[in-house]
Each structure stands twice: as C-alpha cells, then as structure tokens.
Design a protein around this motif. Structure first.
Motif, mmCIF file in Angstrom:
data_model
loop_
_atom_site.group_PDB
_atom_site.id
_atom_site.type_symbol
_atom_site.label_atom_id
_atom_site.label_comp_id
_atom_site.label_asym_id
_atom_site.label_seq_id
_atom_site.Cartn_x
_atom_site.Cartn_y
_atom_site.Cartn_z
ATOM 1 N N GLU A 98 -5.329 -5.432 11.137
ATOM 2 C CA GLU A 98 -4.203 -6.488 10.725
ATOM 3 C C GLU A 98 -3.388 -6.305 9.408
ATOM 4 N N CYS A 99 -4.417 -5.910 8.522
ATOM 5 C CA CYS A 99 -4.197 -5.666 7.274
ATOM 6 C C CYS A 99 -3.741 -4.277 6.698
ATOM 7 N N ILE A 100 -3.783 -3.329 7.639
ATOM 8 C CA ILE A 100 -3.021 -2.173 7.371
ATOM 9 C C ILE A 100 -1.756 -1.598 7.894
ATOM 10 N N VAL A 101 -1.553 -2.443 9.270
ATOM 11 C CA VAL A 101 -0.543 -2.275 10.228
ATOM 12 C C VAL A 101 0.631 -2.492 9.190
ATOM 13 N N GLY A 102 1.814 -1.589 9.369
ATOM 14 C CA GLY A 102 3.148 -1.910 8.502
ATOM 15 C C GLY A 102 2.916 -1.048 7.425
ATOM 16 N N LYS A 103 1.805 -0.695 6.920
ATOM 17 C CA LYS A 103 1.668 0.202 5.738
ATOM 18 C C LYS A 103 1.693 1.744 6.280
ATOM 19 N N PRO A 104 1.889 2.656 5.082
ATOM 20 C CA PRO A 104 1.872 3.905 5.245
ATOM 21 C C PRO A 104 0.385 4.353 5.619
ATOM 22 N N PHE A 105 0.448 5.284 6.805
ATOM 23 C CA PHE A 105 -0.858 5.888 7.142
ATOM 24 C C PHE A 105 -1.627 6.327 6.022
#
Length: 367
Positions: free
Chosen positions: A293-300
């Motif tokens: 949930e913390c990394i969704v929406g960020k660059p891979f």
C-alpha cells in the motif's frame, strides 16, 4: 449599408426614374426597375437584390402585395412598400407579407433613406438570428443525447431529433405539449422531467438514475430572465448504460485480479505505461519488506538498484511496442532495508487484457 443593391418595382416610368436617381445619389446601386409584379418576381430571383422597393398598384395581373408574398416565400428578400395607397384594407393585406417598411407617396428623400437603412439593418439582424438558430438546431441534432427546453409549467418549447425519434413523433408536434405525456409513456422518469423542481430552483441540478434497466446522466439548467425569474429549464439526458457496464466490469476484473495475486508466492506487479506501480502482490513484503500500500502509485524504480534502471527502461520500452510481448528479466533489486536481491522473471505487455490491461512484472526473488 452603402452600395446595397435595390430593385425598384414601379409601373410609372417617370416615377421609377426619379426614384432611381434619388437612390443613386444616396449611394445605392439600382439593379433594375420592374413595371409588373410578374417581372418583379423574376428579377428578384435572377438578380438577388439586397432590398426591393415595391409599389402596390402595378400593371399586369399581379399586384405588389401578391408579388411581395411570392418573393418573401421563395427568395427571402426584404420588401419596403412605396405607395400612394394608405387604405386600411391595403395595409391589412400588406402586413401579411411581413414588409420591412411602408412609405406613402409623396415621400421625402431623408424618409426614404432612413427607412431603407432600417430595413437593411433589421433584415441583417434577422438573417443572423436565423443562422444562429439553424446552427443551434444542427448542433442539438448532432447528438444522441435527449435535449429539450420546457417552461416552468412543463410545456415543451423545443426538442431535438433524438428525443423525437425515441417518442416516435415529429419535432414540431412537441411544441406546447406537456412533458407529462413522456412520463406516462415510460420514456422519461418524473425526475428527468423536472417534476421535483420549481421556479425558485436557480442552480443547475445533475444526477444519475437507473430507469427501465438503463442508466442515465441528467442535467437540468434553469434559465433566468433579466429580472432573475426562472423562465425555462434546459435539460440534457445521456444514456450511460455502456459506461456503467464498463465500470462494473472493471471493478469485477480488479477484484478477480486481486484474488489471483493475494496468495501467490511470486512477486507480481502491474505497471502503467510510465512504469508507475498500479498493483503489487502481498508477497513483496515477505521477500523485500515493502508494504504494497505504501509503494503503489510510485515508480517501480523504487525497488530497483541504480545499475538495473537502464536495463529495466530498455525492456519496458521494448514490450510497450507490441501488445502481448514478453521479455525475460534478471534485475538487481533492493530490500526496504537496502540489502541487495535479484528479481528473476518476465515482463509482459497485457494491455488489452480485460482483467489486467497493463504491464506485468512476474518473478521470484533470490539472494
């Protein structure tokens, strides 16, 4: 309007020449002098003057009123009557031809010029209004949405072809009829017919409603007079059933996809075209320590090492060129605590897939 072209219709030759001389001195162009009503109709069609000065009593079988009526219906050219007859019976008949002026002989040149200028201006304004109304009609009929105007009593003022076709009626048959008829026929809901609104409702109202197993997006716009009173409602209704179906399908697909990756041991990520993480499997916590949930929406790239970035970008660019393309990858990644790992697997272009519709990274993590 200097240089306006004028057709004179006068059976007295001397009078006709005097009028012609006066008009030329005023700066107008006289295209012809017709002596009969029949000739006037023919010359109007041939020469297309900007205005016609028409005497009422003419030689021949057709008088000036009859000629003006034909010209109005077929050529749409403004007519100003220039006559010695002021009898009420003549005036009553002349009014039916919708003249742009009526001058009694003998006349003064200033009176003639003023009447001509006013007639040309009025005709230009009416012509512009007709074009505007026709443009509006074409725009309204260019959509499949239901568009119509009603007064505060619920009487139709205008409708477009889409609504008329749905109701199986001609557009002209709607004017002045009650919108309640469409409600009882099941074509519109009572809410779409603005039954819950009154003349105090001055703010637009928009809502979505399911009606007869279809979804509609409706917008009701109150139109106010200069005094601030609501004088009519403009209503737009769009069938959004297909959109609602796609939204529901998308929701179901997303739930299905989430159920697929929830218990998988592989690391599965879904990316947008720019490499942004759209979904991440819970297994990434087990292998790399990240909270999905913390990394969704960020660059891979947040989980990649600096050395693996060029490789990842190149592979992503390649798979984006062709739907369905698959490329093997071996990418150095980093755990949340910074320790190195290797992500070994594949990158697939699944755009167009009804369940995923994105770029998928699927692999397992090695030390």
């Amino acid at each position: 309007m200097s240089e306006a072209k004028i057709l004179i219709v006068e059976d007295e030759a001397v009078t006709g020449m005097d009028i012609r001389k006066s008009l030329v001195e005023m700066g107008y162009s006289v295209v012809a002098v017709a002596t009969t009503g029949e000739l006037a109709v023919r010359k109007a069609a041939e020469l297309h003057p900007d205005l016609i000065l028409m005497d009422i009593m003419l030689a021949g079988r057709m008088n000036g009123i009859e000629a003006a009526d034909k010209i109005r219906r077929h050529c749409h050219i403004p007519v100003v009557y220039l006559t010695a007859y002021s009898d009420d019976s003549f005036l009553a008949k002349a009014k039916l031809t919708e003249p742009f002026g009526y001058i009694l002989k003998p006349f003064r040149e200033l009176e003639l010029k003023t009447t001509i200028e006013m007639a040309l201006y009025k005709y230009a304004m009416e012509h512009a209004l007709r074009i505007s109304e026709e443009t509006t009609r074409v725009i309204l009929d260019a959509t499949d949405d239901f568009l119509f105007l009603i007064d505060p009593r619920g009487k139709f003022l205008a409708v477009n072809q889409a609504l008329a076709k749905k109701a199986g009626r001609d557009v002209r048959d709607f004017i002045g009829t009650d919108i309640a008829r469409l409600v009882t026929q099941g074509i519109l809901s009572s809410r779409m017919a603005a039954w819950n609104l009154n003349t105090n409702q001055k703010e637009p109202v928009r809502f979505q409603e399911e009606f007869h197993n279809r979804w509609f997006d409706a917008a009701i716009y109150p139109v106010t007079s200069p005094e601030g009173d609501v004088v009519l409602f403009a209503i737009s209704i769009r069938d959004i059933t297909a959109q609602k179906t796609l939204e529901e399908q998308s929701r179901q697909n997303e739930e299905f996809f989430r159920s697929l990756i929830e218990d998988t041991s592989d690391v599965i990520a879904v990316l947008d075209r720019d490499g942004t993480l759209r979904h991440e499997s819970p297994s990434i916590t087990r292998y790399l320590g990240y909270d999905p949930e913390c990394i969704v929406g960020k660059p891979f790239s947040v989980i990649l090492t600096e050395e693996s970035l060029p490789v990842f970008r190149q592979v992503l660019e390649e798979v984006l060129t062709t739907p369905g393309m698959v490329r093997a990858v071996n990418l150095p990644v980093k755990c949340e605590d910074g320790s190195p790992r290797i992500l070994e697997g594949i990158i697939s272009n699944l755009y167009g897939n009804p369940v995923i519709d994105g770029i998928v990274v699927n692999g397992w993590v090695k030390k």
